[in-house]
Design a protein around this motif. Sequence first.
Motif, PDB file in Angstrom:
ATOM      1  N   ILE A 320      26.544  40.560  41.111  1.00 55.66           N
ATOM      2  CA  ILE A 320      27.695  41.278  40.549  1.00 55.66           C
ATOM      3  C   ILE A 320      28.874  40.319  40.433  1.00 55.66           C
ATOM      4  O   ILE A 320      29.426  39.865  41.437  1.00 55.66           O
ATOM      5  CB  ILE A 320      28.061  42.487  41.423  1.00 55.66           C
ATOM      6  N   LEU A 321      29.229  40.002  39.200  1.00 56.06           N
ATOM      7  CA  LEU A 321      30.367  39.122  38.967  1.00 56.06           C
ATOM      8  C   LEU A 321      31.668  39.887  39.182  1.00 56.06           C
ATOM      9  O   LEU A 321      31.784  41.062  38.828  1.00 56.06           O
ATOM     10  CB  LEU A 321      30.328  38.556  37.551  1.00 56.06           C
ATOM     11  N   GLN A 322      32.635  39.220  39.779  1.00 57.53           N
ATOM     12  CA  GLN A 322      33.943  39.801  39.999  1.00 57.53           C
ATOM     13  C   GLN A 322      34.984  39.038  39.177  1.00 57.53           C
ATOM     14  O   GLN A 322      34.678  37.995  38.586  1.00 57.53           O
ATOM     15  CB  GLN A 322      34.264  39.792  41.499  1.00 57.53           C
ATOM     16  N   GLN A 323      36.192  39.561  39.160  1.00 58.32           N
ATOM     17  CA  GLN A 323      37.257  38.987  38.342  1.00 58.32           C
ATOM     18  C   GLN A 323      38.369  38.433  39.232  1.00 58.32           C
ATOM     19  O   GLN A 323      38.683  39.008  40.273  1.00 58.32           O
ATOM     20  CB  GLN A 323      37.843  40.046  37.399  1.00 58.32           C
ATOM     21  N   LEU A 344      38.246  30.721  46.175  1.00 58.82           N
ATOM     22  CA  LEU A 344      39.080  31.891  45.923  1.00 58.82           C
ATOM     23  C   LEU A 344      40.068  32.045  47.069  1.00 58.82           C
ATOM     24  O   LEU A 344      39.666  32.155  48.232  1.00 58.82           O
ATOM     25  CB  LEU A 344      38.210  33.145  45.799  1.00 58.82           C
ATOM     26  N   GLU A 345      41.352  32.053  46.749  1.00 62.54           N
ATOM     27  CA  GLU A 345      42.398  32.196  47.750  1.00 62.54           C
ATOM     28  C   GLU A 345      43.395  33.262  47.282  1.00 62.54           C
ATOM     29  O   GLU A 345      43.211  33.880  46.240  1.00 62.54           O
ATOM     30  CB  GLU A 345      43.058  30.842  48.019  1.00 62.54           C
ATOM     31  N   SER A 346      44.439  33.452  48.061  1.00 62.64           N
ATOM     32  CA  SER A 346      45.373  34.542  47.772  1.00 62.64           C
ATOM     33  C   SER A 346      46.060  34.396  46.424  1.00 62.64           C
ATOM     34  O   SER A 346      46.448  35.388  45.793  1.00 62.64           O
ATOM     35  CB  SER A 346      46.430  34.633  48.886  1.00 62.64           C
ATOM     36  N   ALA A 381      45.974  28.388  33.421  1.00 62.31           N
ATOM     37  CA  ALA A 381      46.273  29.072  34.685  1.00 62.31           C
ATOM     38  C   ALA A 381      46.879  30.444  34.377  1.00 62.31           C
ATOM     39  O   ALA A 381      47.689  30.597  33.458  1.00 62.31           O
ATOM     40  CB  ALA A 381      47.244  28.240  35.509  1.00 62.31           C
ATOM     41  N   GLY A 382      46.464  31.452  35.108  1.00 64.46           N
ATOM     42  CA  GLY A 382      46.946  32.805  34.895  1.00 64.46           C
ATOM     43  C   GLY A 382      45.973  33.673  34.119  1.00 64.46           C
ATOM     44  O   GLY A 382      46.105  34.900  34.117  1.00 64.46           O
ATOM     45  N   GLU A 383      44.969  33.061  33.474  1.00 65.40           N
ATOM     46  CA  GLU A 383      43.951  33.844  32.777  1.00 65.40           C
ATOM     47  C   GLU A 383      42.957  34.428  33.776  1.00 65.40           C
ATOM     48  O   GLU A 383      42.788  33.933  34.892  1.00 65.40           O
ATOM     49  CB  GLU A 383      43.221  32.992  31.745  1.00 65.40           C
ATOM     50  N   THR A 384      42.270  35.477  33.349  1.00 65.86           N
ATOM     51  CA  THR A 384      41.258  36.118  34.188  1.00 65.86           C
ATOM     52  C   THR A 384      39.893  35.509  33.896  1.00 65.86           C
ATOM     53  O   THR A 384      39.500  35.347  32.730  1.00 65.86           O
ATOM     54  CB  THR A 384      41.204  37.645  33.913  1.00 65.86           C
ATOM     55  N   VAL A 385      39.166  35.159  34.959  1.00 63.74           N
ATOM     56  CA  VAL A 385      37.826  34.576  34.840  1.00 63.74           C
ATOM     57  C   VAL A 385      36.868  35.332  35.741  1.00 63.74           C
ATOM     58  O   VAL A 385      37.269  36.105  36.627  1.00 63.74           O
ATOM     59  CB  VAL A 385      37.831  33.077  35.210  1.00 63.74           C
ATOM     60  N   SER A 386      35.581  35.118  35.529  1.00 59.38           N
ATOM     61  CA  SER A 386      34.537  35.772  36.333  1.00 59.38           C
ATOM     62  C   SER A 386      34.014  34.820  37.386  1.00 59.38           C
ATOM     63  O   SER A 386      33.951  33.590  37.162  1.00 59.38           O
ATOM     64  CB  SER A 386      33.382  36.233  35.430  1.00 59.38           C
ATOM     65  N   TYR A 387      33.618  35.395  38.518  1.00 60.77           N
ATOM     66  CA  TYR A 387      33.061  34.552  39.573  1.00 60.77           C
ATOM     67  C   TYR A 387      32.047  35.352  40.379  1.00 60.77           C
ATOM     68  O   TYR A 387      32.053  36.590  40.400  1.00 60.77           O
ATOM     69  CB  TYR A 387      34.151  34.011  40.494  1.00 60.77           C
ATOM     70  N   LEU A 388      31.173  34.614  41.053  1.00 67.88           N
ATOM     71  CA  LEU A 388      30.200  35.210  41.971  1.00 67.88           C
ATOM     72  C   LEU A 388      30.576  34.811  43.390  1.00 67.88           C
ATOM     73  O   LEU A 388      30.639  33.617  43.696  1.00 67.88           O
ATOM     74  CB  LEU A 388      28.794  34.701  41.638  1.00 67.88           C
ATOM     75  N   PRO A 389      30.869  35.759  44.271  1.00 73.29           N
ATOM     76  CA  PRO A 389      31.170  35.392  45.663  1.00 73.29           C
ATOM     77  C   PRO A 389      29.948  34.767  46.336  1.00 73.29           C
ATOM     78  O   PRO A 389      28.816  35.191  46.105  1.00 73.29           O
ATOM     79  CB  PRO A 389      31.521  36.735  46.315  1.00 73.29           C
TER      80      PRO A 389
END
Length: 390
Positions: A320-323, A344-346, A381-389
């Motif tokens: 499940i990819l997250q944003q 992934l950080e704050s 920077a500032g755009e939304t991307v997908s990631y897998l934890p």
Amino acid sequence: MITVEEARQLLFGLVATMPEEQIALADAADRVLMRDVKAERDQPPFAASSMDGYALKSAEVERHAMFKVIGEAAAGQRFTSTVGPGQAVRIFTGAPVPEGADFVVIQEDTDLRGDLLTITEEPGQKTNIRPAGVDFTIGDVVSAPRVLSPEDLALLAAMNVPTVSVATKPQIALIATGNELVMPGETPGPDQIIASNSFGIKALLEKAGAHVRMLPVAQDTLSSLETAFGLAEGSDLVVTIGGASVGDYDLVAEASQRLGLEQSFYKVLMRPGKPLMAGRLGDAAMIGLPGNPVSAMVCGYLFLVPLVKKMLGIQTVDPILQQAILSEALPPNGPREHYMRARLESDGIRAFEEQDSSLLSVLARSNALLMRPPNDPARAAGETVSYLPI
């Protein structure tokens, strides 16, 4: 070459759901429940006190009212007589509420002198009684399939369920290949390295719910590889690491084909992990992972973990990819789906600058794989991307 999703679906077609086995509840943590379970009793099986105090009739509860204490009720030892008018029973948390009582005044709101009880504070409206069956009742269901959590086990135990039907763990044989490899603790020659991939892949597979046999390192010869495949006999899945590319010493495909491999696919449009191979080898599914450490681990997250979940009968298996918000800009991506080691950080997600597939230290510092679609344009920077934890 095929896409990541196409490869995953082809892999799912190579395996079947594992058979069931009955095991003791005490051994069922993290196992996949295969059959619904029904409660064998109500919980609690009787109206029970939720506080230490005194059980009496609610109609008589008011400040300064006085009662005669006629007995005691403790957890596991009920008061067997009936509470009458002007009477009270000392009661402890979890004890059955005696017949005739429907209110528990908490101990802090009373004063006891001898057997004479006085309500000294306003008791309020709360009865401090847990009704019979307030948690669950006979016939309530814990549904399958589900990975049994510690909370599930506590619930099933309270339901008086001693055994459960779970999916048998897939038996996986893990074969690292390469003349250059020696095991941790051995002394490598001047041209050798330590076999590291097997340990990461084994941990991934076991965390997903499989039982893994790590076989001896196979040398880059057909005879050694065929011997290794022989040792893997009886497994549900055979996973090789390395030797799946096109070099003169990459012999996994040839060795497996000589043993009857029915190849499903070879090469995936992804980075890292392009030289991925899969098929059926006798009664087992077979996956050939690339030898670069990060490539093997990324393939583990994207393919091996979902495949084990599929074999265990888990309904949601696809990663499940997250944003997240990109904290540093990225250049354009090439024609392959790219899984970049990232943190992934704050303040958002940042891809590491070094993405060479040999760098395990970068992977160890990562907690996400930032996914770039094929031909993805440059990202600010500032755009939304997908990631897998991870």
